[in-house]
Design a protein around this motif. Structure first.
Motif, PDB file in Angstrom:
ATOM      1  N   UNK A  79       8.264 -11.519  22.129  1.00 52.78           N
ATOM      2  CA  UNK A  79       9.083 -11.369  20.925  1.00 52.78           C
ATOM      3  C   UNK A  79      10.167 -10.315  20.975  1.00 52.78           C
ATOM      4  N   UNK A  80      10.295  -9.604  22.087  1.00 57.45           N
ATOM      5  CA  UNK A  80      11.425  -8.672  22.195  1.00 57.45           C
ATOM      6  C   UNK A  80      12.194  -9.051  23.451  1.00 57.45           C
ATOM      7  N   UNK A  81      13.464  -9.385  23.275  1.00 60.77           N
ATOM      8  CA  UNK A  81      14.227  -9.959  24.371  1.00 60.77           C
ATOM      9  C   UNK A  81      15.486  -9.146  24.645  1.00 60.77           C
ATOM     10  N   UNK A 125      12.838  -9.894   8.520  1.00 60.91           N
ATOM     11  CA  UNK A 125      12.659  -8.445   8.369  1.00 60.91           C
ATOM     12  C   UNK A 125      12.158  -8.174   6.956  1.00 60.91           C
ATOM     13  N   UNK A 126      10.913  -7.727   6.844  1.00 59.89           N
ATOM     14  CA  UNK A 126      10.326  -7.479   5.521  1.00 59.89           C
ATOM     15  C   UNK A 126      10.348  -5.995   5.153  1.00 59.89           C
ATOM     16  N   UNK A 127      11.173  -5.204   5.871  1.00 58.49           N
ATOM     17  CA  UNK A 127      11.331  -3.815   5.453  1.00 58.49           C
ATOM     18  C   UNK A 127      11.305  -2.789   6.561  1.00 58.49           C
ATOM     19  N   UNK A 128      10.863  -3.191   7.748  1.00 52.84           N
ATOM     20  CA  UNK A 128      10.748  -2.234   8.852  1.00 52.84           C
ATOM     21  C   UNK A 128      12.120  -1.911   9.443  1.00 52.84           C
ATOM     22  N   UNK A 129      13.046  -2.850   9.324  1.00 54.26           N
ATOM     23  CA  UNK A 129      14.418  -2.673   9.813  1.00 54.26           C
ATOM     24  C   UNK A 129      14.495  -2.400  11.297  1.00 54.26           C
ATOM     25  N   UNK A 130      13.665  -3.102  12.051  1.00 56.14           N
ATOM     26  CA  UNK A 130      13.821  -3.123  13.511  1.00 56.14           C
ATOM     27  C   UNK A 130      14.487  -4.465  13.831  1.00 56.14           C
ATOM     28  N   UNK A 131      13.749  -5.437  14.420  1.00 60.13           N
ATOM     29  CA  UNK A 131      14.386  -6.737  14.568  1.00 60.13           C
ATOM     30  C   UNK A 131      13.942  -7.653  13.427  1.00 60.13           C
ATOM     31  N   UNK A 132      14.349  -8.896  13.478  1.00 66.22           N
ATOM     32  CA  UNK A 132      14.089  -9.805  12.362  1.00 66.22           C
ATOM     33  C   UNK A 132      15.346  -9.995  11.538  1.00 66.22           C
ATOM     34  N   UNK A 133      15.476 -11.205  10.979  1.00 68.46           N
ATOM     35  CA  UNK A 133      16.650 -11.509  10.158  1.00 68.46           C
ATOM     36  C   UNK A 133      16.532 -10.821   8.803  1.00 68.46           C
ATOM     37  N   UNK A 134      17.622 -10.255   8.335  1.00 67.77           N
ATOM     38  CA  UNK A 134      17.648  -9.705   6.978  1.00 67.77           C
ATOM     39  C   UNK A 134      17.587 -10.864   5.984  1.00 67.77           C
ATOM     40  N   UNK A 162       6.633  -8.037  10.775  1.00 60.03           N
ATOM     41  CA  UNK A 162       5.808  -6.836  10.957  1.00 60.03           C
ATOM     42  C   UNK A 162       5.732  -6.088   9.627  1.00 60.03           C
ATOM     43  N   UNK A 163       4.578  -5.556   9.300  1.00 61.26           N
ATOM     44  CA  UNK A 163       4.442  -4.671   8.143  1.00 61.26           C
ATOM     45  C   UNK A 163       4.684  -3.222   8.574  1.00 61.26           C
TER      46      UNK A 163
ATOM     47  N   UNK B 110      21.907  -3.743  13.088  1.00 61.92           N
ATOM     48  CA  UNK B 110      22.039  -4.285  11.745  1.00 61.92           C
ATOM     49  C   UNK B 110      22.665  -3.240  10.840  1.00 61.92           C
ATOM     50  N   UNK B 117      14.677   2.208   4.113  1.00 61.39           N
ATOM     51  CA  UNK B 117      13.622   2.793   4.947  1.00 61.39           C
ATOM     52  C   UNK B 117      13.643   2.178   6.349  1.00 61.39           C
ATOM     53  N   UNK B 119      11.297   1.847  10.039  1.00 61.92           N
ATOM     54  CA  UNK B 119      10.146   1.963  10.943  1.00 61.92           C
ATOM     55  C   UNK B 119       8.844   2.313  10.199  1.00 61.92           C
ATOM     56  N   UNK B 122       7.745   4.336   6.803  1.00 62.13           N
ATOM     57  CA  UNK B 122       8.941   4.573   5.954  1.00 62.13           C
ATOM     58  C   UNK B 122       9.215   6.064   5.790  1.00 62.13           C
ATOM     59  N   UNK B 134      18.725  -0.922  17.415  1.00 61.02           N
ATOM     60  CA  UNK B 134      17.368  -1.008  17.958  1.00 61.02           C
ATOM     61  C   UNK B 134      17.441  -0.832  19.476  1.00 61.02           C
ATOM     62  N   UNK B 170       9.859   0.582  21.057  1.00 59.82           N
ATOM     63  CA  UNK B 170      11.175   0.557  20.431  1.00 59.82           C
ATOM     64  C   UNK B 170      11.416   1.832  19.637  1.00 59.82           C
ATOM     65  N   UNK B 172      14.716   3.236  16.721  1.00 56.74           N
ATOM     66  CA  UNK B 172      15.919   2.861  15.985  1.00 56.74           C
ATOM     67  C   UNK B 172      16.814   4.090  15.881  1.00 56.74           C
TER      68      UNK B 172
END
Lengths: 350, 224
Positions: A79-81, A125-134, A162-163, B110, B117, B119, B122, B134, B170, B172
């Motif tokens: 999942x990380x490319x 992206x559910x809030x972690x703000x690493x990868x994932x679509x906003x 990811x949570x 992004x 928040x 990683x 938070x 990232x 990873x 950020x």
């Protein structure tokens, strides 16, 4: 002797089975990234599958290819490319791809064919703000995936995230965002069979976050994901223990040098730490590159020392070392360098 | 079917300078002559013992400390002397240019609003509308988690703070109003100031920072 990391295969199998029982009938995907958190993916990956996990998560495609080469036939998830990664070999070897962006999705589509589509899990992206679509990017990503699926080059197998493991409240907000993303996808006609959100923390405590699969990582290695309960409290067993011996080198009265230092994975910044020597805790006074000074009246040269191990035997746990070094147990076990020999034990040899 | 070796994965690079090493070896040999010792413990403080020994031998060094610890104290003039020489050879005294520069790769970017928040836990929120980059390095690679939200990373011409918890694989970087692109090189340290910053931010000695670097980090020698 020099430092050695002992890997207790029975403890690992016990932990995986415990996690499987905890979330059954939901499937367990076992995270073996970072060489199985420093324990050795080649040994622990197959063992996880034999102990109740139904699939494995790695980080990058090369690790999944290594597992395929070793004969693993179960679902493998990468999942990380790296930017621009060609997904052809992943598709050839039937590796599920976590896809975070339109660019990755298009490359997956180019690597797939109607005879063998690219199997993708779309990440929100559910809030972690690493990868994932906003959330604002999500509908377009899902719609494009649906088109590619209709062309036969992509198979949408999952939706995932990811949570942040921040607080029950924040996780509930993230869970809401995940459910929103699922609803958006469903409105576009996309309802894949494998929805996955929870890792060790929510997988253990939040049944509502388990969906179709839980990706367990650190808990399988015997380390709690929680600040308020240890792995031992959860009924998990330590898998890795770090062993060495007392050195003959001269030391101040009432002290000994032991043959392990920060070059062997003893956390250099730890304060108030101790090791297990002669059936008791010996406090750590100084950590050098290949040796550590401990206070002990009992030790003799050559005597075994456990730096961290099974708290059920009195030994300091990786979690205790994490507290002494102001970090988490994950960093303690992954911080034992690969040059430190791993010794695998089970059954009679434990 | 393509073979696994065709895929290199994310770029994680420990860039080693042959010029910096040659200068350090010259200085060591002019100080100690035939008594010069190169400390190769812990895989040469994470730099790769085989290559360091090869290069030091070619320069005229014939004595090495390899450990285990029982071997090292008296015959080479004591721990302090070996440590001093290690600081010279690897540039770990806080003043010299470190022999090893640590680089990662930007995987994705992004743009997020103020107060977002970032990683696990938070524990960090953006102070303005920001570009987040990232980077594919984490504590499994030896990047100390204790430096989370403290140390900085340089991407292109811009330096940004590590935003929130460094994760296993990873981290950020918050670049504020600057923009960067996937594939850009992210430099954690490449000189005395940046290495010292990571040491201060993590509470780790300089030598521990290089010694911790994991096997996913490829050691690459620059010959010029």
């Amino acid at each position: 002797m020099t430092a050695k990391a002992r890997i207790d295969l029975d403890a690992f199998a016990h932990n995986v089975a415990t996690l499987r029982d905890r979330v059954a009938p939901v499937d367990v995907m076992l995270a073996v990234k970072a060489d199985a958190y420093g324990h050795g993916m080649a040994r622990l990956g197959p063992m996880a599958l034999a102990s109740g996990a139904t699939s494995l998560a790695v980080l990058e495609i090369p690790a999944a290819l290594a597992l395929r080469e070793a004969g693993v036939e179960h679902r493998l998830f990468a999942w990380l490319h790296a930017p621009g990664t060609d997904f052809t070999s992943a598709v050839d070897h039937e590796i599920d791809l976590g896809v975070s962006s339109m660019d990755e999705l298009e490359r997956a589509g180019r690597a797939g064919s109607p005879a063998r589509p690219a199997v993708v899990h779309l990440k929100i992206d559910t809030g972690l703000h690493r990868n994932g679509a906003l959330p604002e990017q999500w509908p377009a990503l899902v719609e494009r995936a649906r088109v590619l699926q209709s062309e036969g080059v992509v198979q949408i197998e999952g939706i995932w995230s990811h949570l942040a493991d921040t607080s029950p409240h924040d996780d509930a907000v993230a869970l809401g965002a995940f459910n929103d993303a699922l609803a958006v996808a469903a409105s576009l006609g996309v309802e894949p069979p494998v929805r996955h959100l929870a890792a060790s923390s929510a997988g253990w405590r939040e049944p509502g976050a388990r969906f179709d699969m839980v990706r367990f990582g650190i808990a399988a290695y015997g380390i709690s994901p929680f600040g308020d309960a240890t792995g031992h409290d959860l009924g998990l067993r330590a898998v890795m223990s770090l062993h060495t011996t007392v050195l003959g080198a001269s030391a101040p009265t009432g002290h000994h040098w032991i043959a392990a230092g920060f070059g062997d994975g003893v956390p250099a910044a730890a304060v108030g730490a101790s090791v297990w020597l002669s059936g008791e805790r010996a406090s750590v006074e100084r950590i050098e590159i290949d040796r550590t000074l401990v206070r002990s009246k009992l030790g003799v040269p050559g005597e075994p020392v456990v730096v961290f191990g099974e708290p059920g035997r009195g030994e300091p746990s990786a979690e205790e070392w994490a507290a002494w070094a102001d970090t988490i147990g994950d960093e303690i076990v992954t911080g034992v360098p690969a040059r430190v020999e791993r010794e695998y034990v089970s059954g009679e040899n434990r | 079917m393509s073979s696994p070796t065709e895929l290199s994965g994310l770029r994680r690079t420990a860039r080693l300078s042959s010029v910096t090493l040659a200068e350090a070896l010259d200085e060591l040999l002019s100080r100690h002559g035939e008594h010069a010792v190169v400390d190769l413990r812990a895989d040469a403080y994470g730099h790769g013992a085989a290559e360091i020994e090869h290069r030091a031998s070619a320069a005229g060094v014939s004595r090495f400390v390899r450990g285990p610890a029982d071997d090292h104290p008296s015959d080479v003039g004591g721990e302090a002397s070996a440590m001093l020489d290690a600081a010279l050879i690897y540039g770990l005294d806080g003043e010299r240019t470190p022999l090893l520069a640590l680089e990662g790769e930007v995987i994705a970017t992004k743009t997020v609003d103020e107060g977002t928040p970032v990683s696990y836990g938070y524990r960090y929120r953006t102070a303005q509308r920001s570009t987040l980059a990232l980077v594919g390095l984490g504590y499994a690679d030896g990047v100390p988690r204790a430096a989370s939200s403290r140390a900085t990373v340089r991407i292109g011409q811009h330096r940004g703070i590590v935003a929130g918890s460094i994760a296993m694989d990873q981290l950020v970087v918050d670049l504020g109003g600057h923009s960067v692109a996937p594939g850009d090189v992210a430099v954690l340290w490449d000189d005395a100031a940046s290495l010292s910053e990571w040491s201060t931010a993590s509470g780790l000695p300089l030598a521990a920072l290089t010694t911790r670097l994991g096997t996913r980090v490829q050691r690459l020698w620059s010959e010029s």
